[in-house]
Design an enzyme around this catalytic site. Structure first.
Site, PDB file in Angstrom:
ATOM      1  N   ILE A 134      13.701 -30.503  14.737  1.00  0.00           N
ATOM      2  CA  ILE A 134      13.672 -30.922  13.329  1.00  0.00           C
ATOM      3  C   ILE A 134      12.965 -29.891  12.448  1.00  0.00           C
ATOM      4  O   ILE A 134      13.337 -29.698  11.287  1.00  0.00           O
ATOM      5  CB  ILE A 134      13.052 -32.334  13.163  1.00  0.00           C
ATOM      6  CG1 ILE A 134      13.454 -32.928  11.820  1.00  0.00           C
ATOM      7  CG2 ILE A 134      11.545 -32.335  13.323  1.00  0.00           C
ATOM      8  CD1 ILE A 134      14.919 -33.107  11.609  1.00  0.00           C
TER       9      ILE A 134
ATOM     10  N   SER B 134       2.847 -23.677  17.569  1.00  0.00           N
ATOM     11  CA  SER B 134       3.706 -24.224  18.606  1.00  0.00           C
ATOM     12  C   SER B 134       3.397 -23.509  19.905  1.00  0.00           C
ATOM     13  O   SER B 134       3.085 -22.318  19.894  1.00  0.00           O
ATOM     14  CB  SER B 134       5.178 -23.999  18.215  1.00  0.00           C
ATOM     15  OG  SER B 134       5.971 -25.096  18.546  1.00  0.00           O
ATOM     16  N   ARG B 135       3.488 -24.245  21.020  1.00  0.00           N
ATOM     17  CA  ARG B 135       3.172 -23.604  22.291  1.00  0.00           C
ATOM     18  C   ARG B 135       4.256 -22.621  22.700  1.00  0.00           C
ATOM     19  O   ARG B 135       3.978 -21.593  23.308  1.00  0.00           O
ATOM     20  CB  ARG B 135       3.004 -24.676  23.381  1.00  0.00           C
ATOM     21  CG  ARG B 135       1.866 -25.644  23.094  1.00  0.00           C
ATOM     22  CD  ARG B 135       2.007 -26.886  23.907  1.00  0.00           C
ATOM     23  NE  ARG B 135       3.325 -27.467  23.752  1.00  0.00           N
ATOM     24  CZ  ARG B 135       3.775 -28.520  24.413  1.00  0.00           C
ATOM     25  NH1 ARG B 135       3.003 -29.110  25.290  1.00  0.00           N
ATOM     26  NH2 ARG B 135       4.990 -28.983  24.192  1.00  0.00           N
TER      27      ARG B 135
ATOM     28  N   LYS C 107       8.369 -38.857  11.028  1.00  0.00           N
ATOM     29  CA  LYS C 107       8.459 -40.221  11.528  1.00  0.00           C
ATOM     30  C   LYS C 107       8.681 -40.190  13.024  1.00  0.00           C
ATOM     31  O   LYS C 107       9.189 -39.178  13.516  1.00  0.00           O
ATOM     32  CB  LYS C 107       9.592 -40.993  10.835  1.00  0.00           C
ATOM     33  CG  LYS C 107      10.937 -40.304  10.747  1.00  0.00           C
ATOM     34  CD  LYS C 107      11.695 -39.916  11.955  1.00  0.00           C
ATOM     35  CE  LYS C 107      12.105 -40.984  12.920  1.00  0.00           C
ATOM     36  NZ  LYS C 107      13.045 -40.449  13.976  1.00  0.00           N
TER      37      LYS C 107
ATOM     38  N   ASP D 234      13.617 -44.276  18.299  1.00  0.00           N
ATOM     39  CA  ASP D 234      13.390 -43.039  17.537  1.00  0.00           C
ATOM     40  C   ASP D 234      14.410 -42.926  16.397  1.00  0.00           C
ATOM     41  O   ASP D 234      14.014 -42.785  15.241  1.00  0.00           O
ATOM     42  CB  ASP D 234      13.421 -41.814  18.464  1.00  0.00           C
ATOM     43  CG  ASP D 234      13.187 -40.542  17.676  1.00  0.00           C
ATOM     44  OD1 ASP D 234      12.020 -40.157  17.506  1.00  0.00           O
ATOM     45  OD2 ASP D 234      14.162 -39.951  17.180  1.00  0.00           O
TER      46      ASP D 234
END
Ligand code: NAP
Length: 308
Positions: free
Chosen positions: A15, A37-38, A90, A168
């Site tokens: 996303i 971010s990893r 969300k 989700d």
């Protein structure tokens, strides 16, 4: 406002890439200041592999949290503690208790908190809300059926506790429902089908009731191949309103109404800029409450194992 708001995108996954980065790039009120971010990386900005070092060593920037819900509470509280304005994808957290703590912390620290529900910004939603506000609603039926392999490829977290499963996408429909039909909604029954190798449902059927004993239903299914269905059917006596394509299409009494183009994420970022500028927050947790209640009242049945 003194220049664009620096913002860091946290959790560079589907996303973030599909929607957040393009929406930020197109909005002069924001400047992408960092990515956290990893594994994921964003070109042209400082990248951090862990959130703590970003908060400690990175630019002073608002945070757009695009990680899965189960890891949001720690990150949200750390961002708020560091005084950062915060926007969260969300569902805002994995539990009601977590989001309540996040909301209290943001209030105490005086930072802006925006718990987003992108589907509420679909172009058919506000006209639907206006139509419904002037009528006595007699029923609402949601049909939200999509192909999990297409929309969540390889995402193991959705099947883990706190991953929401079919809720989700289902919570997107519930975010529209709670917006177009304000007031309490009570879950009466919930049938949850859980794959034998997962912890979260692949399908859920809910019956609910709104104020005035208006019957509501929701049919969420992640096994639909071919054409996808994201529809809400509203009856007001003899009159009928339909939202399709997640709220991008509006049909009233069989006639398509022109609601303009889809602008969900650009509108979310416009709203975030307004909230930051006004030093306000926007945190409605009613869609999450329905999911929690569905899980509390749910009757679970095991179904076929799911393989991605
Ligand atoms: P995703 O592709 O899995 O991306 C989430 C990213 O968060 C991962 O790439 C990962 O990046 C990072 N992350 C940090 N901690 C993680 C953990 N413990 N487990 C897994 N990932 C972790 O998921 P997504 O589809 O973007 O969904 C993220 C959120 O956006 C969800 O709440 C979802 O409901 C919402 N959303 C998704 C869509 C959609 O179409 N997919 C649409 C609207 C909203 P690193 O490994 O690099 O850290």
């Amino acid at each position: 406002m003194g220049g664009p708001i620096p913002v860091a995108v946290v959790g560079v996954g589907k996303i973030a890439r599909d929607q957040h980065l393009p929406a930020i790039a197109a909005n002069p009120d924001f400047l992408l200041a960092a990515a956290v971010s990893r594994h994921g990386k964003v070109e042209g900005v400082p990248n951090f592999t862990d959130f703590e070092s970003f908060l400690r060593d990175g630019p002073l920037a608002a945070v757009s949290l695009c990680t899965p819900p189960d890891v949001r509470v720690e990150m949200s509280l750390a961002a708020i503690e560091a005084g950062r304005d915060l926007m969260i994808e969300k569902p805002p957290s994995a539990t009601l208790g977590e989001i309540e703590t996040i909301i209290s912390a943001a209030k105490a620290k005086g930072v802006t908190l925006f718990a987003t529900w992108h589907s509420r910004f679909a172009p058919g939603v506000e006209p639907a809300r206006a139509w419904m506000a002037s009528r006595e609603i007699t029923s609402v039926d949601i049909v939200w059926r999509e192909d999990v392999r297409r929309w969540h490829p390889g995402q193991a977290w959705i099947w883990q506790p706190g991953g929401f499963g079919v809720f989700d996408p289902g919570i997107n429909a519930l975010s529209i429902l709670t917006h177009i039909l304000p007031g309490p909604i009570h879950v009466q029954s919930a049938d949850l089908e859980v794959p034998s190798n997962a912890f979260t449902p692949i399908a859920a059927r809910l019956t609910m009731q709104a104020r005035g004993q208006v019957p509501l239903s929701a049919d969420f299914d992640w096994r639909q191949e071919g054409p996808q269905t994201w529809s809400i059917f509203v009856q007001a006596g003899e009159e009928r309103l339909e939202l399709h394509m997640g709220g991008a299409e509006l049909v009233i009494d069989g006639r398509r109404v022109d609601v303009g183009p889809e602008q969900e994420y650009p509108t979310i970022y416009r709203r975030f800029a307004e909230l930051v500028s006004a030093r306000k927050s926007d945190t409605d947790i009613s869609p999450l409450r329905i999911v929690a209640d569905a899980c509390l009242k749910g009757r679970q049945v095991q179904t076929d194992a799911f393989h991605d």
